[in-house]
Design a protein around this motif. Structure first.
Motif, PDB file in Angstrom:
ATOM      1  N   THR A 167       0.671  -1.123  -0.125  1.00 17.09           N
ATOM      2  CA  THR A 167       0.138   0.100   0.167  1.00 17.09           C
ATOM      3  C   THR A 167       0.853   1.198  -0.174  1.00 17.09           C
TER       4      THR A 167
ATOM      5  N   THR B 250       3.160   7.388   1.137  1.00 16.07           N
ATOM      6  CA  THR B 250       3.500   8.528   0.759  1.00 16.07           C
ATOM      7  C   THR B 250       4.410   8.392  -0.270  1.00 16.07           C
TER       8      THR B 250
ATOM      9  N   THR C  45       1.848   5.615 -13.509  1.00 13.82           N
ATOM     10  CA  THR C  45       0.881   6.496 -13.065  1.00 13.82           C
ATOM     11  C   THR C  45       1.397   8.038 -12.948  1.00 13.82           C
TER      12      THR C  45
ATOM     13  N   ARG D  89      -0.322  10.186 -11.126  1.00 19.82           N
ATOM     14  CA  ARG D  89      -1.112  10.367 -10.055  1.00 19.82           C
ATOM     15  C   ARG D  89      -1.292   9.154  -9.093  1.00 19.82           C
ATOM     16  N   PRO D  90      -0.110   8.974  -8.361  1.00 23.67           N
ATOM     17  CA  PRO D  90      -0.210   7.993  -7.272  1.00 23.67           C
ATOM     18  C   PRO D  90      -1.087   8.583  -6.186  1.00 23.67           C
ATOM     19  N   GLU D  91      -1.835   7.705  -5.486  1.00 19.55           N
ATOM     20  CA  GLU D  91      -2.558   8.172  -4.411  1.00 19.55           C
ATOM     21  C   GLU D  91      -2.411   7.391  -2.938  1.00 19.55           C
ATOM     22  N   ILE D  92      -2.272   8.229  -2.151  1.00 20.36           N
ATOM     23  CA  ILE D  92      -2.006   7.576  -0.564  1.00 20.36           C
ATOM     24  C   ILE D  92      -3.206   6.519  -0.558  1.00 20.36           C
TER      25      ILE D  92
ATOM     26  N   MET E 101      -3.187   3.925  -2.150  1.00 21.07           N
ATOM     27  CA  MET E 101      -3.428   3.035  -3.398  1.00 21.07           C
ATOM     28  C   MET E 101      -2.693   1.551  -3.317  1.00 21.07           C
TER      29      MET E 101
ATOM     30  N   PRO F 271       0.227   0.690  -9.775  1.00 18.15           N
ATOM     31  CA  PRO F 271      -1.058   0.374  -9.122  1.00 18.15           C
ATOM     32  C   PRO F 271      -1.558  -1.095  -9.311  1.00 18.15           C
TER      33      PRO F 271
ATOM     34  N   ASP G 265      -6.946  -2.534  -7.917  1.00 21.34           N
ATOM     35  CA  ASP G 265      -7.202  -1.473  -7.166  1.00 21.34           C
ATOM     36  C   ASP G 265      -8.196  -0.421  -7.978  1.00 21.34           C
TER      37      ASP G 265
ATOM     38  N   ARG H 263      -8.711   2.367  -8.331  1.00 18.18           N
ATOM     39  CA  ARG H 263      -7.959   3.576  -9.074  1.00 18.18           C
ATOM     40  C   ARG H 263      -6.969   3.268  -9.968  1.00 18.18           C
TER      41      ARG H 263
END
Length: 144
Positions: free
Chosen positions: A66, A69, A106, A108-111, A113, A133, A137, A139
Motif C-alpha cells: 500500500t 506517501t 501513473t 497521479r499516485p494516491e495515498i 493505493m 498500481p 485497485d 484507482r
C-alpha cells in the motif's frame, strides 16, 4: 520496463549479503528477510529488531503493498536519469516492512493505493524493483 537509464542503487555492486535479493529481482521475484526465531519480515535486510541477527534468511514476498506517501525528485543528482522527474515512494508491504521504490504507470499516485511489484532492467544483470498500481485497485483505471 521504462527504458530510462538509471544508476545502480548505491552505485555499488551486489555483495554476498544481498546477491540473492538481486538475483531474485532478475527473476521477477520480490524477497524480504525473515527472522528464523519469530518469522518477522524485516527491511532493510539485516537483523530482527527483537532477536538480533538470529537465523535471518531471504524469503519470497507477495510483492504487494500500500502506498504510504510519495514525492517527485526534481533535483537530479545523477545525470543518468532521463525523461520526467522520478518519484520516490514509501510502500508498506503486505508482509509489514516499509520500502522505498518508484511508482510506475501513473502520474497521479494516491495515498492508500494498492500496488504490485514490477521489475526494471536498468543494465546488464541489474534489475531493480519498483511498483505500479495493482490491477485490483479501483484507482488503477485512472492511472496515466
Amino acid at each position: 520496463m521504462s527504458g530510462v537509464p538509471r544508476p545502480y542503487p548505491g552505485d555499488v555492486a551486489p555483495d554476498a549479503a544481498d546477491a540473492e535479493f538481486w538475483a531474485a529481482c532478475r527473476d521477477g521475484r520480490y524477497l524480504i528477510m525473515r527472522c528464523g526465531a519469530c518469522g518477522r519480515a524485516v527491511w532493510p535486510a539485516g537483523a530482527c529488531p527483537r532477536h538480533g541477527a538470529a537465523a535471518m534468511a531471504w524469503a519470497d514476498a507477495s510483492g504487494r503493498g500500500t502506498l504510504v506517501t510519495w514525492t517527485v525528485v526534481h533535483q537530479r543528482y545523477a545525470t543518468s536519469f532521463d525523461g520526467a522527474p522520478p518519484n520516490v515512494a514509501l510502500v508498506e508491504l503486505d508482509e509489514g516492512p516499509l520500502v522505498h521504490a518508484s511508482v510506475l504507470g501513473t502520474d497521479r499516485p494516491e495515498i492508500g493505493m494498492r500496488l504490485e511489484a514490477v521489475f526494471e532492467e536498468i543494465g546488464p544483470d541489474v534489475t531493480v524493483p519498483a511498483f505500479r498500481p495493482a490491477r485490483d485497485d479501483p484507482r488503477a483505471s485512472l492511472a496515466g
